[in-house]
Structures are given as C-alpha cells and as structure tokens.
Design an enzyme around this catalytic site. Structure first.
Site, PDB file in Angstrom:
ATOM      1  N   ASN A  17     -20.517 -23.801  21.334  1.00  0.00           N
ATOM      2  CA  ASN A  17     -21.280 -23.673  20.078  1.00  0.00           C
ATOM      3  C   ASN A  17     -22.112 -22.397  20.084  1.00  0.00           C
ATOM      4  OD1 ASN A  17     -21.236 -25.989  17.997  1.00  0.00           O
ATOM      5  ND2 ASN A  17     -21.100 -27.043  19.965  1.00  0.00           N
ATOM      6  N   LEU A  96     -36.766 -33.316  25.198  1.00  0.00           N
ATOM      7  CA  LEU A  96     -37.942 -32.449  25.164  1.00  0.00           C
ATOM      8  C   LEU A  96     -39.166 -33.294  24.805  1.00  0.00           C
ATOM      9  CD1 LEU A  96     -36.234 -29.503  23.279  1.00  0.00           C
ATOM     10  CD2 LEU A  96     -36.993 -29.479  25.669  1.00  0.00           C
ATOM     11  N   HIS A 118     -24.893 -32.824  16.930  1.00  0.00           N
ATOM     12  CA  HIS A 118     -24.511 -34.083  17.581  1.00  0.00           C
ATOM     13  C   HIS A 118     -23.112 -34.437  17.078  1.00  0.00           C
ATOM     14  CE1 HIS A 118     -25.450 -37.932  19.460  1.00  0.00           C
ATOM     15  NE2 HIS A 118     -25.109 -38.574  18.362  1.00  0.00           N
ATOM     16  N   ASP A 159     -32.131 -37.843  19.206  1.00  0.00           N
ATOM     17  CA  ASP A 159     -31.205 -37.743  18.068  1.00  0.00           C
ATOM     18  C   ASP A 159     -31.676 -38.561  16.865  1.00  0.00           C
ATOM     19  OD1 ASP A 159     -29.531 -36.125  19.639  1.00  0.00           O
ATOM     20  OD2 ASP A 159     -28.522 -37.868  20.463  1.00  0.00           O
ATOM     21  N   GLU A 188     -17.818 -28.313  14.479  1.00  0.00           N
ATOM     22  CA  GLU A 188     -19.190 -28.024  14.937  1.00  0.00           C
ATOM     23  C   GLU A 188     -19.488 -26.531  14.821  1.00  0.00           C
ATOM     24  OE1 GLU A 188     -20.623 -29.606  18.621  1.00  0.00           O
ATOM     25  OE2 GLU A 188     -19.266 -31.315  18.592  1.00  0.00           O
TER      26      GLU A 188
HETATM   27  C1  GRF Z   1     -21.149 -30.545  21.562  1.00  0.00           C
HETATM   28  O1  GRF Z   1     -20.177 -31.538  21.331  1.00  0.00           O
HETATM   29  C2  GRF Z   1     -22.446 -30.882  20.863  1.00  0.00           C
HETATM   30  O2  GRF Z   1     -22.268 -31.578  19.665  1.00  0.00           O
HETATM   31  C3  GRF Z   1     -23.128 -31.760  21.879  1.00  0.00           C
HETATM   32  O3  GRF Z   1     -22.821 -31.176  23.126  1.00  0.00           O
HETATM   33  C4  GRF Z   1     -21.571 -30.499  23.025  1.00  0.00           C
HETATM   34  C5  GRF Z   1     -21.797 -29.096  23.504  1.00  0.00           C
HETATM   35  O4  GRF Z   1     -20.603 -28.371  23.580  1.00  0.00           O
HETATM   36  N1  GRF Z   1     -24.540 -31.854  21.617  1.00  0.00           N
HETATM   37  P1  GRF Z   1     -20.616 -26.806  23.893  1.00  0.00           P
HETATM   38  O5  GRF Z   1     -21.400 -26.643  25.208  1.00  0.00           O
HETATM   39  O6  GRF Z   1     -21.268 -26.097  22.770  1.00  0.00           O
HETATM   40  O7  GRF Z   1     -19.179 -26.421  24.080  1.00  0.00           O
END
Ligand code: GRF
Length: 215
Positions: A17, A96, A118, A159, A188
C-alpha cells in the site's frame, strides 16, 4: 489547499500500500508527498521499497522498549524532525495509545491525524486477518460473498474510527485466500490513494462522528 499533503506512512510488513501511494505521489496522480516511512519491524520489506523511492525512514523496534508509552515517546521524538500532516497506517501492526492519537490531531484540516486501511468492513470485523475472516477461515463466522475494503480515521479503539470510504470486493466461489487477497490489494491501492487525494484537496469533513465527502 495550496500545499501538498505530507504523509508519514507507518508499516510493519510488505508495504505494498505504501508503494502504491509513493508511486502515485511520484507520478503526480495525487496531491500528496510521503515525508517519512516509519516501521516497528527492522526487516520489513516496506523499508526496502522506501529506499527505492529515496524516502527517509524511521525504524523503531517496539521490542526494545518495556512499555507502549516508551516506544511511542521515541517515535514521537524521531517524527518531530519531519514535517507531516497525516499519519497513514499501511499494514502497521501495533495499537496506538489514545495519547499518541490525540497528539496527531490536525488542526489545520480539522480532522483526526491518523487514517488506516482495513481489508474488511470495520463494522463487521476488527483486528488482523481481515481476508481470512472474509473467507470464513477465522472462528468469527462463515465465508462471505464479498468483503468491504474500508478506509477510516483512527480513534482509540481497534478499527473503530469513522469510516471515510468503502469498496466492495466480491468473493467468487473458486477463490482461494491468495486470490482474494491479491484482488483485494489492488482495490486497496486504488482506494487509499483516492481518499488521501480527497483529504489533500480539503474535500473530507467530519462532523458528529460522520464523514462527508464533497465530490
Ligand atoms: C493490507 O491488507 C491492509 O489492509 C492491512 O494490512 C495489509 C498491509 O499490506 N491493514 P501491505 O503491507 O500494504 O502490502
């Protein structure tokens, strides 16, 4: 907004991400800039990705501190050397504290200072293993026919903060966990950048615990 939104991206693992965000920043697709990447895991692959983009990193291993407070105090001290507007959790695997969250509040934007992504509907499932939940692989329920990727503000719960945006990912009968995860991650990558760009352009508002987005 006349200045790009400056991001502090927190990660603990792969960082796909983060890389999607960094790439969109570099290509001018979003009005943002990654100021710093923070990892609590010294060998997280996300740090390798940060290096590729020439983005400075803070590595602060929580195992070296006796308490959450001590770890966060060091994080805050190191972060103080950077100018950033928003903390972007991208696979950050630590809760956190309320103090840390409050300290990030962004007065200029009038918004909470931390966002998260998430892989499931935060109203239905909180915590790690969101894709496993959607596939019925946790003890929390049967396999679903879709999952809802959620971007939300962080509050003191896990969350539980106000939802900014959700995107449905269908779960097909033949899908394996890996199939769902790889299709979900692509959603994502797109959704997170889209939301960050909306925040950067001052189009995201929060009142009475509810988010409103100007289109
Ligand atoms: C993702 O699926 C995100 O939604 C979750 O952790 C994962 C992180 O993936 N919170 P990456 O490290 O960005 O590949």
């Amino acid at each position: 907004m006349s200045e790009k939104l400056r991001l502090a991206v927190f990660l603990s693992g792969s960082g796909s991400n983060f890389e999607a965000i960094a790439k969109n920043c570099a290509e001018g697709q979003i009005f943002c800039e990654v100021a710093v990447v923070v990892s609590n895991v010294p060998d997280a692959y996300g740090l390798v990705r940060a290096k590729k983009y020439g983005i400075p990193t803070i590595v602060c291993d929580h195992r070296e501190y006796a308490t959450r407070q001590e770890h966060e105090a060091v994080l805050r001290r190191e972060l103080a050397a950077f100018r950033y507007d928003l903390v972007v959790l991208a696979g950050w695997m630590r809760l956190l504290s309320g103090d840390f969250i409050q300290a990030q509040y962004n007065r200029r934007l009038g918004l909470p200072g931390i966002v998260n992504i998430h892989p499931a509907d935060t109203a239905a499932y909180q915590g790690v293993h969101g894709y496993e939940f959607a596939m019925g692989l946790t003890k929390k329920g049967p396999r679903l026919t879709e999952t809802k990727i959620t971007v939300h503000f962080i509050d003191a719960g896990m969350d539980t903060g106000p939802v900014i945006a959700q995107r449905v990912v269908p779960i097909l009968p033949a899908d394996s966990l890996d199939d769902l995860r790889s299709r979900g991650l692509q959603v994502e990558w797109e959704l997170y950048s889209r939301v960050l760009n909306q925040i950067a352009h001052g189009r995201v508002h929060l009142a009475d615990g509810r988010v409103r987005i100007e289109e």
